[in-house]
Design an enzyme around this catalytic site. Structure first.
Site, mmCIF file in Angstrom:
data_model
loop_
_atom_site.group_PDB
_atom_site.id
_atom_site.type_symbol
_atom_site.label_atom_id
_atom_site.label_comp_id
_atom_site.label_asym_id
_atom_site.label_seq_id
_atom_site.Cartn_x
_atom_site.Cartn_y
_atom_site.Cartn_z
ATOM 1 C CB THR A 105 -6.183 0.676 -6.801
ATOM 2 O OG1 THR A 105 -6.578 1.705 -7.426
ATOM 3 C CG2 THR A 105 -5.355 1.154 -5.408
ATOM 4 C CB SER B 160 -12.394 -0.926 0.050
ATOM 5 O OG SER B 160 -13.252 -0.039 1.046
ATOM 6 C CG ASN C 251 -8.301 6.463 -4.873
ATOM 7 O OD1 ASN C 251 -8.592 5.322 -4.449
ATOM 8 N ND2 ASN C 251 -8.575 7.535 -4.378
ATOM 9 C CG ASP D 15 -8.217 4.968 -0.448
ATOM 10 O OD1 ASP D 15 -9.776 5.503 -0.960
ATOM 11 O OD2 ASP D 15 -7.749 4.520 -1.176
ATOM 12 N NE ARG E 214 -4.486 1.415 0.941
ATOM 13 C CZ ARG E 214 -5.159 2.082 0.232
ATOM 14 N NH1 ARG E 214 -5.235 1.498 -1.112
ATOM 15 N NH2 ARG E 214 -6.381 2.381 0.699
ATOM 16 C CB THR F 100 -9.094 -1.000 -8.773
ATOM 17 O OG1 THR F 100 -9.006 -0.157 -7.363
ATOM 18 C CG2 THR F 100 -10.366 -0.775 -8.719
ATOM 19 N N GLY G 256 -13.267 0.138 -5.430
ATOM 20 C CA GLY G 256 -13.567 1.282 -4.075
ATOM 21 C C GLY G 256 -14.668 0.274 -3.629
HETATM 22 O O1 DON Z 1 -8.380 1.229 -1.679
HETATM 23 C C1 DON Z 1 -9.439 1.438 -2.000
HETATM 24 O O2 DON Z 1 -9.745 1.173 -1.403
HETATM 25 C C2 DON Z 1 -9.601 2.410 -3.261
HETATM 26 N N1 DON Z 1 -8.630 2.982 -3.171
HETATM 27 C C3 DON Z 1 -9.389 0.967 -4.499
HETATM 28 C C4 DON Z 1 -9.842 2.041 -5.435
HETATM 29 C C5 DON Z 1 -10.636 1.926 -6.983
HETATM 30 O O3 DON Z 1 -11.236 0.008 -6.806
HETATM 31 C C6 DON Z 1 -11.424 1.999 -7.613
HETATM 32 N N2 DON Z 1 -11.889 1.395 -8.516
HETATM 33 N N3 DON Z 1 -12.320 1.200 -9.050
#
Ligand code: DON
Length: 580
Positions: free
Chosen positions: A410, A464, A412, A434, A115, A392, A485
């Site tokens: 991802t 998530s 984001n 986030d 991350r 993502t 997300g």
């Molecule tokens: O880490 C997370 O939960 C979000 N930043 C993920 C973002 C995401 O899944 C965008 N996608 N479609």
């Protein structure tokens, strides 16, 4: 404790996800979900969001690489072919199941946390305006939103410790370098997603020069995308390892670009970055073992919390009708309420993880559920208590020995901040949105948070992402995960229960329409495809049902008696299940 939460509107912008709120009147105009096809294989299977990258993964398996090698090669390839989410400039999570005998070990499960981190100069108030209110322009749209990228460190760590040892990191990066240097034809989701991102990308000449080449217009289907700077950056990593990304010219160019865009990231922040290996979070569900991602992702903990609640109902007997869906919604509300309050970076806050995933706690939550909807305002984060211990885009891969990888990573938002650090080809994330900008505020996905997830030096924002491997008798049964997300955790929940409870083949489990509820706001969003009578019955129980566009993309693999079956999620064009 009852909390009234003020919500900023969950609006959505990002990619596969489109968490746009739509009105019931629009329901008939929403796209329907095509049916996925299960692809069979006996020796290996790769399911990824973009076909060239998936094929590269299969090629690595065929050359004797294991699932980890293939996942690393796919990760680097997607950074080239799927720039909206594949990345070097973002971060993510990898869950690995190593079969018995791999590298001489007993079977074991590993979680790699790569991350992004907040820069050392981050403060809890960094995303507030002069009046002390959350300022999304800072957390989503400026250099301040960029977290120190983790992907290169994470993939390198995975290869180093858990790869087969038969292929070097350079060999795994080589296909990505070739694609960046020689280019490839724009098609599928890349062509579909560029127009919506064009305005954001156009703000940065360094980005526009690569992705908007038709006189400022986005590349279109059939155009060739060539990325020389990205090829050079990949080449440097191949030649000198991950430090070539985190130190020296590339690091300087990234820090400069972030600072020019109003951020505070320094070269030192990049040099300090480390991927972290963490114990997986583990639960059980109807005799299977759930292996998933621990904090700083909330995914695994809340997946297990919801499964624990649902285990108390005879879902198979109920079928996927309104009564079962009612229990899903009620479980989701309670888990997301807990997420808001308890979850954050485990290195900075104490998370009652053992309590949250305990069967006893799930029993107490289930006891509150009646046959009518509980309004979100009446649901408050629970009291999981102190327990011993402290605690993502998605691709799924399995090799001939039964080693498996579930990887979600991802930027984001779709294309992250939209900023390519000049001279590097690296598109940068806006992951720090986030974090919770202020207690009670919500992020772009409408996820409310409190003190546990405020920004701070070196902290990792709560995620998530839910890369998950379900084991049966100690061996992989299902490998799944998704972008989306806030909708990720509930998407994974439904793929798992579709397979285990509703006994769907994996292609059906992935294609079936999904619901999503996240405590705040009150509404439960439903994809097209549910019977009107079922939705009417949910409304009669007191649920606020809101149609939504299909989102999420759960590229999954099931291990069956007949071999591996891969299912590329049909919601996004271009995903591929490739097996042999
Ligand atoms: O880490 C997370 O939960 C979000 N930043 C993920 C973002 C995401 O899944 C965008 N996608 N479609």
């Amino acid at each position: 404790m009852r909390r009234i939460i003020s919500l900023t509107l969950a609006l959505f912008l990002s990619g596969t996800l489109a968490f746009a709120q739509s009105t019931p009147q629009l329901a008939s105009t929403l796209p329907t979900i095509p049916q996925a096809r299960g692809i069979g294989g006996h020796f290996g299977m790769v399911v990824a969001q973009e076909r060239l990258a998936a094929q590269i993964g299969v090629g690595i398996l065929d050359r004797g690489g294991n699932a980890v090698d293939a996942a690393v090669a796919v990760g680097f390839a997607l950074a080239v072919t799927y720039p909206r989410a594949g990345n070097l400039g973002g971060g993510g999570f990898m869950v690995i199941h190593l079969a018995k005998g791999a590298r001489g070990n007993e079977a074991r499960d590993i979680a790699i946390d790569y991350r992004e981190t907040a820069p050392e100069a981050a403060t809890p108030t960094m995303f507030l305006d002069a009046a002390g209110n959350p300022d999304p322009a800072k957390s989503r749209d400026s250099g301040l939103s960029v977290g120190v990228p983790g992907t290169v460190a994470g993939l390198a760590l995975a290869h180093d410790k858990y790869g087969s040892g038969r292929l070097s990191l350079a060999e795994l990066i080589a296909p990505a370098i070739r694609l960046a240097e020689q280019g490839f034809r724009v098609q599928d989701d890349l062509a579909d997603s560029l127009p919506a991102a064009a305005k954001k990308l156009a703000r940065f000449p360094s980005t526009a020069g690569i992705l908007l080449k038709n006189g400022g217009k986005p590349l279109q289907s059939g155009d060739r995308l060539i990325q020389f700077d990205l090829a050079d950056t990949l080449q440097a990593i191949a030649a000198r390892g991950p430090r070539a990304f985190y130190e020296g010219t590339t690091a300087k160019l990234i820090a400069d670009a972030v600072q020019q865009a109003g951020g505070i990231m320094t070269e030192q922040d990049l040099a300090n970055y480390r991927a972290i290996e963490r114990p997986v979070v583990r639960g059980t569900y109807r005799g299977r073992t759930i292996v998933s991602m621990p904090p700083p992702s909330s995914g695994g903990v809340h997946l297990i919390e919801m499964l624990n609640i649902l285990e108390g109902y005879d879902l198979r007997h109920l079928g996927r009708g309104d009564e079962a869906l009612h229990y899903f919604i009620e479980a989701m509300k309670r888990a997301y309420a807990d997420r808001a309050v308890f979850m954050g970076d485990p290195d900075a806050v104490k998370i009652p993880q053992a309590g949250l995933i305990s069967k006893k706690y799930a029993d107490s939550l289930r006891a509150e559920i009646t046959d009518k909807a509980t309004p979100s305002a009446d649901i408050h984060p629970g009291k999981p208590g102190e327990h011993e211990g402290q605690n993502t885009t998605h691709h799924s891969i399995i090799d001939r020995d039964g080693n498996a990888v579930s990887n979600t990573y991802t930027l984001n938002f779709s294309y992250g901040l939209g900023l390519i650090a000049d001279g590097t080809g690296v598109l940068l994330n806006n992951e720090l949105d986030d974090f919770t900008a202020k207690a009670g505020a919500s992020n772009a996905y409408g996820l409310v948070g409190f003190a546990a997830n405020l920004p701070g030096p070196g902290k990792r924002p709560l995620s998530s992402m839910t890369p998950t491997i379900v084991l049966q008798d100690g061996k992989p049964l299902l490998i799944t995960g998704s972008p989306g997300g806030s909708r990720i955790i509930t998407a994974v929940l439904q793929v798992v229960t579709n397979v285990i409870d509703f006994q769907m083949p994996v292609a059906d489990a992935v294609s079936a329409p999904r619901i999503h509820q996240q405590w705040q706001p009150e509404e439960t969003v439903v994809e097209p495809g549910f019977a009107p009578e079922v939705l009417a019955a949910l409304t009669a129980r007191g649920h606020m049902i809101v149609p939504t566009r299909p989102g999420t993309s759960a590229n999954s693999i099931e291990v069956t008696a007949d071999g591996y079956v891969g299912a590329a999620d049909p919601r996004t064009r271009g995903a591929l299940a490739a097996g042999y």
